[in-house]
Scaffold this motif. Structure first.
Motif, PDB file in Angstrom:
ATOM      1  N   THR C  48       0.838  -1.195   0.000  1.00  0.00           N
ATOM      2  CA  THR C  48       0.000   0.000   0.000  1.00  0.00           C
ATOM      3  C   THR C  48       0.873   1.244   0.000  1.00  0.00           C
ATOM      4  OG1 THR C  48      -1.385  -1.302   1.477  1.00  0.00           O
ATOM      5  CG2 THR C  48      -2.053   0.957   1.067  1.00  0.00           C
ATOM      6  N   TRP C  49       1.920   1.202   0.833  1.00  0.00           N
ATOM      7  CA  TRP C  49       2.819   2.340   0.909  1.00  0.00           C
ATOM      8  C   TRP C  49       3.435   2.611  -0.455  1.00  0.00           C
ATOM      9  CZ3 TRP C  49       7.782   3.566  -0.143  1.00  0.00           C
ATOM     10  CH2 TRP C  49       8.259   4.769   0.419  1.00  0.00           C
ATOM     11  N   LEU C  50       3.822   1.512  -1.125  1.00  0.00           N
ATOM     12  CA  LEU C  50       4.453   1.661  -2.435  1.00  0.00           C
ATOM     13  C   LEU C  50       3.486   2.314  -3.414  1.00  0.00           C
ATOM     14  CD1 LEU C  50       6.835   1.081  -4.270  1.00  0.00           C
ATOM     15  CD2 LEU C  50       5.868  -1.154  -4.727  1.00  0.00           C
ATOM     16  N   LEU C  51       2.243   1.839  -3.388  1.00  0.00           N
ATOM     17  CA  LEU C  51       1.258   2.381  -4.308  1.00  0.00           C
ATOM     18  C   LEU C  51       1.075   3.879  -4.082  1.00  0.00           C
ATOM     19  CD1 LEU C  51      -0.643   1.569  -6.520  1.00  0.00           C
ATOM     20  CD2 LEU C  51      -2.404   1.141  -4.806  1.00  0.00           C
ATOM     21  N   ALA C  52       1.032   4.276  -2.811  1.00  0.00           N
ATOM     22  CA  ALA C  52       0.879   5.701  -2.522  1.00  0.00           C
ATOM     23  C   ALA C  52       2.131   6.471  -2.936  1.00  0.00           C
ATOM     24  CB  ALA C  52       0.605   5.894  -1.028  1.00  0.00           C
ATOM     25  N   ASP C  57       4.492  13.449  -4.792  1.00  0.00           N
ATOM     26  CA  ASP C  57       5.551  14.309  -5.299  1.00  0.00           C
ATOM     27  C   ASP C  57       6.772  14.176  -4.403  1.00  0.00           C
ATOM     28  OD1 ASP C  57       6.780  17.382  -5.301  1.00  0.00           O
ATOM     29  OD2 ASP C  57       6.110  16.632  -7.239  1.00  0.00           O
ATOM     30  N   ARG C  58       7.924  14.424  -4.998  1.00  0.00           N
ATOM     31  CA  ARG C  58       9.189  14.264  -4.267  1.00  0.00           C
ATOM     32  C   ARG C  58       9.204  15.039  -2.965  1.00  0.00           C
ATOM     33  NH1 ARG C  58      14.465  15.880  -7.521  1.00  0.00           N
ATOM     34  NH2 ARG C  58      15.664  16.731  -5.812  1.00  0.00           N
ATOM     35  N   SER C  59       8.584  16.215  -2.989  1.00  0.00           N
ATOM     36  CA  SER C  59       8.679  17.078  -1.814  1.00  0.00           C
ATOM     37  C   SER C  59       7.863  16.558  -0.641  1.00  0.00           C
ATOM     38  CB  SER C  59       8.212  18.484  -2.169  1.00  0.00           C
ATOM     39  OG  SER C  59       6.939  18.407  -2.779  1.00  0.00           O
ATOM     40  N   VAL C  60       6.862  15.720  -0.928  1.00  0.00           N
ATOM     41  CA  VAL C  60       6.032  15.259   0.192  1.00  0.00           C
ATOM     42  C   VAL C  60       6.181  13.766   0.423  1.00  0.00           C
ATOM     43  CG1 VAL C  60       4.328  17.063  -0.141  1.00  0.00           C
ATOM     44  CG2 VAL C  60       4.008  14.855  -1.240  1.00  0.00           C
ATOM     45  N   LEU C  61       7.172  13.158  -0.182  1.00  0.00           N
ATOM     46  CA  LEU C  61       7.321  11.709  -0.057  1.00  0.00           C
ATOM     47  C   LEU C  61       7.381  11.278   1.403  1.00  0.00           C
ATOM     48  CD1 LEU C  61       7.717   9.051  -1.546  1.00  0.00           C
ATOM     49  CD2 LEU C  61      10.151   9.382  -1.355  1.00  0.00           C
ATOM     50  N   ASN C  62       8.118  12.023   2.222  1.00  0.00           N
ATOM     51  CA  ASN C  62       8.270  11.626   3.609  1.00  0.00           C
ATOM     52  C   ASN C  62       7.341  12.343   4.561  1.00  0.00           C
ATOM     53  OD1 ASN C  62      10.314   9.670   3.364  1.00  0.00           O
ATOM     54  ND2 ASN C  62      11.800  11.268   2.991  1.00  0.00           N
ATOM     55  N   GLU C  63       6.547  13.269   4.020  1.00  0.00           N
ATOM     56  CA  GLU C  63       5.661  14.032   4.902  1.00  0.00           C
ATOM     57  C   GLU C  63       4.525  13.193   5.465  1.00  0.00           C
ATOM     58  OE1 GLU C  63       6.719  18.141   5.161  1.00  0.00           O
ATOM     59  OE2 GLU C  63       4.713  17.409   5.583  1.00  0.00           O
ATOM     60  N   TYR C  64       3.896  12.431   4.564  1.00  0.00           N
ATOM     61  CA  TYR C  64       2.721  11.667   4.972  1.00  0.00           C
ATOM     62  C   TYR C  64       3.038  10.194   4.885  1.00  0.00           C
ATOM     63  CZ  TYR C  64       0.968  16.176   3.495  1.00  0.00           C
ATOM     64  OH  TYR C  64       0.796  17.508   3.320  1.00  0.00           O
ATOM     65  N   PHE C  66       0.995   7.586   4.233  1.00  0.00           N
ATOM     66  CA  PHE C  66       0.468   7.072   2.967  1.00  0.00           C
ATOM     67  C   PHE C  66       0.149   8.231   2.052  1.00  0.00           C
ATOM     68  CE2 PHE C  66       0.616   2.701   3.855  1.00  0.00           C
ATOM     69  CZ  PHE C  66       0.336   2.533   5.192  1.00  0.00           C
ATOM     70  N   LEU C  67      -1.097   8.622   1.988  1.00  0.00           N
ATOM     71  CA  LEU C  67      -1.421   9.743   1.113  1.00  0.00           C
ATOM     72  C   LEU C  67      -1.701  10.984   1.958  1.00  0.00           C
ATOM     73  CD1 LEU C  67      -3.789   7.972  -1.392  1.00  0.00           C
ATOM     74  CD2 LEU C  67      -1.537   8.883  -1.888  1.00  0.00           C
ATOM     75  N   PRO C  68      -1.507  12.151   1.374  1.00  0.00           N
ATOM     76  CA  PRO C  68      -1.876  13.355   2.122  1.00  0.00           C
ATOM     77  C   PRO C  68      -3.384  13.394   2.328  1.00  0.00           C
ATOM     78  CG  PRO C  68      -1.136  13.902  -0.107  1.00  0.00           C
ATOM     79  CD  PRO C  68      -0.942  12.446   0.061  1.00  0.00           C
ATOM     80  N   PRO C  69      -3.852  14.097   3.327  1.00  0.00           N
ATOM     81  CA  PRO C  69      -5.301  14.213   3.535  1.00  0.00           C
ATOM     82  C   PRO C  69      -5.941  14.863   2.313  1.00  0.00           C
ATOM     83  CG  PRO C  69      -4.105  15.762   4.917  1.00  0.00           C
ATOM     84  CD  PRO C  69      -3.084  14.847   4.330  1.00  0.00           C
ATOM     85  N   VAL C  70      -7.192  14.484   2.049  1.00  0.00           N
ATOM     86  CA  VAL C  70      -7.822  14.876   0.790  1.00  0.00           C
ATOM     87  C   VAL C  70      -7.736  16.382   0.559  1.00  0.00           C
ATOM     88  CG1 VAL C  70      -9.891  14.661  -0.598  1.00  0.00           C
ATOM     89  CG2 VAL C  70      -9.342  12.927   1.075  1.00  0.00           C
ATOM     90  N   GLY C  71      -7.784  17.115   1.643  1.00  0.00           N
ATOM     91  CA  GLY C  71      -7.730  18.565   1.494  1.00  0.00           C
ATOM     92  C   GLY C  71      -6.446  19.047   0.853  1.00  0.00           C
ATOM     93  N   GLU C  75      -1.757  19.433  -7.530  1.00  0.00           N
ATOM     94  CA  GLU C  75      -0.683  19.148  -8.477  1.00  0.00           C
ATOM     95  C   GLU C  75       0.653  19.034  -7.757  1.00  0.00           C
ATOM     96  OE1 GLU C  75      -1.286  18.425 -11.511  1.00  0.00           O
ATOM     97  OE2 GLU C  75       0.798  18.229 -12.070  1.00  0.00           O
ATOM     98  N   LYS C  76       0.789  19.788  -6.665  1.00  0.00           N
ATOM     99  CA  LYS C  76       2.077  19.820  -5.984  1.00  0.00           C
ATOM    100  C   LYS C  76       2.327  18.566  -5.154  1.00  0.00           C
ATOM    101  CE  LYS C  76       3.155  24.659  -5.246  1.00  0.00           C
ATOM    102  NZ  LYS C  76       2.018  25.196  -4.480  1.00  0.00           N
ATOM    103  N   THR C  77       1.248  17.932  -4.678  1.00  0.00           N
ATOM    104  CA  THR C  77       1.490  16.784  -3.800  1.00  0.00           C
ATOM    105  C   THR C  77       1.334  15.449  -4.519  1.00  0.00           C
ATOM    106  OG1 THR C  77      -0.799  16.893  -3.102  1.00  0.00           O
ATOM    107  CG2 THR C  77       0.828  17.952  -1.690  1.00  0.00           C
ATOM    108  N   LEU C  78       0.363  15.379  -5.433  1.00  0.00           N
ATOM    109  CA  LEU C  78       0.158  14.126  -6.137  1.00  0.00           C
ATOM    110  C   LEU C  78       0.279  14.377  -7.631  1.00  0.00           C
ATOM    111  CD1 LEU C  78      -2.888  12.598  -4.264  1.00  0.00           C
ATOM    112  CD2 LEU C  78      -0.509  11.996  -4.023  1.00  0.00           C
ATOM    113  N   ASN C  79       1.199  13.715  -8.254  1.00  0.00           N
ATOM    114  CA  ASN C  79       1.325  13.923  -9.697  1.00  0.00           C
ATOM    115  C   ASN C  79       2.049  12.732 -10.318  1.00  0.00           C
ATOM    116  OD1 ASN C  79       4.137  14.199  -9.167  1.00  0.00           O
ATOM    117  ND2 ASN C  79       3.761  16.335  -8.622  1.00  0.00           N
TER     118      ASN C  79
END
Lengths: 457, 309, 307
Positions: C48-52, C57-64, C66-71, C75-79
């Protein structure tokens, strides 16, 4: 579909067969033709070099009417793959830049096996053997012949926070020996804000020895290997050095702290956690690039000597250019090598872009080397390094270079562990014993290399 | 087209007749390929072990020096120790876990069994290399999935340097190997559990035996063959552990800090294909082969002794 | 205490409660389901982690985790930057190399080897199962013995042989030595043994040639084993690393595991790139496995479980 279900082996094997044939066909159709290859392929491993060469190559292509392809490759994968490709006779680039300590890797076995072009005669014919810094040839020589062109001389100085050092009332021109440096260092390295943790150190020193230990060893005249290629680091002098180094990094009055690499170093320098940093020419540019906020606050000084009037520099790193024996255009490759490394029209600008002192002595007279550098408090950085260049210690290469470095580190770390548990008692004996052990391990490997050097196909 | 009609008296049913050249023709690809790509390299492996080479080029005769070198090299001894330790852990931690999982799954309905079997087996689909690559990122200090989960559940481990602290490296390799192979061995145990005689188990239960006693005295002995097979396979596989530590510890070519992650095959790969000494590589290969062979013999022996009890 | 810890404690408490209430059956079923569920979560979490991670995006790879919260989705976080980077051509001695070439190399290697192995191993397995001939015992013993030799022993001399034959740095050099496997022959032998001899004899009387019997009669009867072997062989070759890493030198000839291992070192600063490559490389084995699960499991265990 009748055919599919009638296929004797079943559906899965049938579809695999189809995929196999299709992909095989695709692979054959899309495989590369060797004629599409450019005249020369040149691989480098450092971004700064890549950028510099990219600007310089078009002129060479125009003047010689050829096509040169420049590539950038990750160093770790380049080294292993290149040697295996050379030995197996598969596709290799025509020229490759390599790091110091790796020549041994490419010069194992009998000389007929070497994949590199012997450059000794060409250097002599072009008079380059006199015009380049002598001590750099040993790094790129094996069995008395030169196999790579020295790119640089990397004299080592200390870069320091001039503003903080002046505020503490230290006069760096008086720090001309390590004894004096350590004495001042002890007063400087202390807990400033009273929270029990030392927050100012004199010098960045790696905790596990590694390159900062090696820089000091070279400065003292120590070597991993001597001119004959024999293991030479298990000496009394090195043992004393290790004892000194342990004291400065783990003793009660230590002056050394490990800052790491990259971002953590910038932070350490900006915060004043460490006042003095090791600065070979290439690193002086790295500091300016990664910590621009310290412009005007930094300055350079030669290394303190080990004895009054002694050597005030060392060497760290080095890049060389190898030409493969397999190349189809050896003369053209030699011209390209000389052009990239010794074309004086380029070298001035190259220095300003990288701070690297080229091995060609004539170049040091270029105006760019007299430029004051605002980052380093308007010091004429080129001149400073050029002045130290003749004193740079030679480094001898060997096929078991890797093993020697690892061996020294291991001996050092064992002795340091011993000190932490047992203090000074018996430390010197332990160091001598560990060094001898490490040297013995390397000698065993070196013996095998000697046997291999006489091998036959 | 029907070949020779044999003049012998008809054989009893179930015994196929001699046929002319057919079996030889059918087996000829195998024989030719094996001769070329197994037998010849095998003999070369014996020869090479007494030489030192410069890749596939020059070679020099060194007699037994390769083996003397290996046993006096502290790096090789470390590799031997690490690999043996891993094999030990494989058998005594990994296999019981596989067995436990198999028992858990066995007492369910078919659909449930099928689903969970698929889930637990899935890591095996992707091979050691991809798993190693994935986990090398999952073990990142502070940000990796493993570190974060450990911190949440155990309040420890956020900064644990799984891949650079010599004390943790072997643990990281073990954890990854558990994730990868517990499901694989579970499949074997699950299949074996199907063949256990349920009436025996019922009888024991009626006699008042506890679930653990039933398992230890009835179930396990009837799965003997599979257990021995799995143990042998596990040990043989452990001694050849290579791609997993290589990708986890890619920065140090699979060695790890203080050689903590070095295995025998990683050592072989380094000596034979990085340093280029195919002779030394063959010597290491022989050491591994002898170890595997010896241990397999011992285990088969022990299995037979247990059988006679 | 955080949510996860509370959850785990609650599960344990529920189990204890059920037991002490005398509902032992329910308690053990509850425990079973809980353990299997937790196990499944542990096994699936890295995927699951891999899929996310593939889409982060490179800048948020380690922030969350799995995925960032929907809010925060934007483009900057998921692309698809990871894909873009992965599919870019990389320079090599022989020109630009693209990711699809590595996929193609892996496909050729895995499928060609599998197809060839199915053919040769089924031939050999059938011969061993249904024929008596001179030298059969010796051959069988030899084959059993050869299975005990670890393949690593042969890699160094095999490499030298392949170099001397001029097959180094080519897929042919990998496929040809791997065209037959003793393990495969034994698997097919096992399967062919269960074909009734009467059918074979009848076909012979009908005038069918030996090869015809093999191809038209026996093979269709052992399709489950062929399917299982397909998967076993394909998986083994798709994921193979040691031999391809040693035998292949040029960038454009590399297979997926070798290339991804290289990228591991090259993209330390942009891990999403090789993680995306890894995720893509996992797809073909997964697809094949879904299609052939049942046969695979029975094929895998037929060698071990003596009924």
């Amino acid at each position: 579909m009748r055919f599919v279900s009638n296929f004797p082996y079943g559906r899965a094997p049938f579809w695999l067969l189809v995929i196999a044939l299709v992909s095989l066909g695709l692979r054959v159709v899309t495989s590369r033709r060797p004629e599409a290859r450019p005249d020369l392929v040149f691989v480098t491993h450092t971004e700064a070099h890549f950028d510099a060469y990219r600007k310089a190559i078009p002129r060479f292509e125009r003047e010689h009417g050829v096509k040169v392809q420049l590539q950038f490759a990750n160093w770790a994968s380049l080294q292993a793959r290149l040697q295996n490709a050379i030995l197996a006779g598969t596709e290799v680039p025509d020229l490759a830049e390599v790091f110091e300590g790796s020549l041994g890797f490419f010069t194992r076995g009998p000389m007929e096996d070497f994949g590199l072009l012997d450059l000794t005669d060409r250097l002599r014919a072009d008079g380059l053997d006199k015009r380049l810094v002598q001590s750099r040839f040993t790094l790129w020589s094996a069995r008395g012949r030169v196999f790579a062109l020295p790119h640089d001389v990397h004299p080592v100085m200390l870069a320091y926070r001039r503003d903080l050092v002046e505020k503490l009332g230290i006069d760096v021109s008086k720090l001309d020996t390590w004894d004096k440096f350590v004495e001042v260092g002890r007063q400087v390295s202390r807990d400033v804000d009273g929270d029990g943790i030392i927050d100012r150190y004199m010098l960045d020193m790696r905790f596990d020895g590694n390159w900062s230990l090696q820089i000091l060893m070279l400065q003292r005249g120590g070597q991993f290997f001597d001119q004959q290629g024999e293991v030479a680091f298990a000496t009394e002098d090195t043992a004393q050095l290790i004892r000194w180094y342990i004291e400065q990094t783990r003793g009660p009055h230590r002056i050394g702290y490990e800052c790491g690499w990259g971002q953590p170093v910038v932070k350490a320098m900006t915060d004043g956690l460490v006042l003095f940093q090791w600065a070979p020419d290439w690193r002086s540019w790295v500091f300016a690039d990664e910590a621009p906020g310290l412009s005007g606050k930094m300055a350079l000084m030669p290394l303190p000597a080990w004895s009054p009037g002694g050597r005030r520099t060392s060497a760290w790193g080095g890049t060389g250019l190898m030409i493969m024996k397999q190349t189809r255009h050896p003369d053209l490759a030699w011209e390209l090598a000389k052009y990239l490394y010794f074309d004086t029209a380029e070298l001035g600008g190259r220095f300003l872009a990288t701070n690297i002192l080229p091995a060609l002595k004539d170049a040091w007279n270029l105006p760019e080397f007299e430029t004051p550098f605002p980052y380093y408090s308007n010091q004429r950085v080129g001149q400073l390094y050029a002045a130290l260049a003749p004193e740079t210690p030679p480094v001898y290469s060997s096929p078991v270079d890797d093993a020697a470095r690892i061996g020294l580190d291991r001996a050092f770390n064992r002795s340091a562990e011993y000190y932490v548990h047992n203090g000074e008692a018996g430390l010197l004996e332990k160091i001598r014993a560990d060094l001898a052990d490490a040297a013995e391990d390397v000698r065993r490997l070196a013996k095998r290399e000697k046997i291999l050097a006489k091998a036959k196909l | 087209m029907s070949g020779k009609i044999s003049q012998r008296p008809p054989r009893p049913p179930g015994r196929p007749r001699y046929k002319g050249k057919a079996p030889y023709l059918f087996l000829s690809p195998y024989i030719v390929l094996t001769a070329a790509f197994f037998a010849v390299p095998f003999i070369n492996a014996i020869v090479l072990a007494f030489y030192e080479t410069n890749g596939p080029r020059s070679r020099a005769f060194v007699g037994l020096d390769n083996f003397i070198f290996l046993f006096s090299d502290s790096t090789f001894r470390q590799a031997l120790f690490n690999t043996t330790l891993f094999a030990f852990v494989s058998v005594f931690i990994q296999l019981p876990l596989s067995m436990a999982l198999a028992l858990l799954l066995n007492s369910g309905g078919d659909k449930v069994k099928g689903f969970f079997r698929l889930v637990f087996f899935s890591p095996n689909l992707v091979g050691q290399v991809l798993v190693g690559i994935l986990f090398s990122v999952l073990f990142t200090p502070r940000y990796g999935l493993v570190n974060r989960v450990f911190q949440i559940v155990l309040h420890w481990g956020l900064e644990a340097r799984w891949l650079s602290d010599p004390r943790l490296i072997m643990a990281a390799i073990v954890l990854t190997s558990l994730w990868l192979w517990v499901g694989f061995n579970m499949i074997y145990f699950l299949a074996a559990l199907q063949t256990v005689d349920k009436t025996l188990q019922e009888a024991a239960r009626i006699d008042g035996a506890s679930p653990w006693q039933i398992f230890w005295h009835v179930t396990l002995p009837s799965m003997r063959h599979v257990v021995v097979f799995v143990v042998i396979m596990s040990v043989i596989g452990s001694y050849q552990l290579f791609e997993l530590p290589l990708t986890l510890l890619s920065e140090s070519y699979g060695f790890g800090a203080n050689n903590a992650g070095l295995t025998l095959i990683t050592y072989l790969n380094y000596m034979a294909f990085r340093s280029g000494d195919l002779g030394l590589g063959s010597a290491v290969g022989w050491v591994v082969a002898v170890i595997i062979f010896t241990i397999s013999l011992i285990q088969i022996r022990l299995g037979r002794i247990a059988e006679e009890d | 205490m955080n949510i996860l810890q509370i959850l785990l404690v609650a599960l344990f408490v529920a189990f204890v409660a059920l037991r002490s209430l005398g509902r032992r059956q329910a308690a053990s079923r509850f425990a079973r389901w809980t353990l299997m569920g937790l196990g499944a979560v542990v096994v699936l979490a890295p995927f699951t982690w891999l899929l996310a991670a593939v889409f982060k995006d490179r800048s948020v790879l380690n922030e969350y985790i799995f995925l960032p919260p929907v809010g925060q989705w934007s483009e900057k976080t998921l692309n698809l930057n990871n894909f873009r980077q992965l599919f870019q051509g990389r320079p090599s001695v022989t020109g630009l190399v693209y990711f699809w070439e590595y996929v193609l190399n892996s496909t050729v290697y895995a499928t060609c080897t599998t197809v060839l192995q199915i053919f040769f191993c089924s031939l050999g397995g059938y011969a061993l199962a249904k024929y008596e001939f001179r030298g059969k015992t010796a051959l069988t013993l030899f084959m059993l013995g050869s299975m005990m030799i670890p393949s690593v022993l042969l890699l160094a001399p095999l490499y030298k042989m392949v170099v001397d034959l001029g097959l180094v740095d080519s897929l042919a050099g990998l496929i040809i030595p791997g065209m037959v496997s003793t393990y495969g022959i034994f698997l097919f032998r096992q399967a062919c043994l269960s074909v009734p001899n009467e059918m074979i004899d009848a076909a012979r009387l009908d005038g069918c040639g030996e090869f015809g019997i093999y191809l038209r009669l026996v093979m269709p009867l052992v399709r489950p084993m062929a399917a299982a072997f397909c998967l076993i062989c394909f998986l083994g070759n798709w994921n193979a690393f040691f031999a391809p890493n040693v035998f292949l030198h040029s960038q454009d000839k590399l297979t997926l595991p070798v290339v991804l291992n290289l990228y591991l070192g090259e993209f330390r600063h942009d891990q999403g790139v090789f993680l995306t490559g890894t995720a893509l490389a996992m797809i073909p084995p997964a697809v094949l496995f879904f299609a052939l699960q049942r046969e695979f499991i029975s094929g895998l265990t037929s060698g071990a479980v003596k009924g």
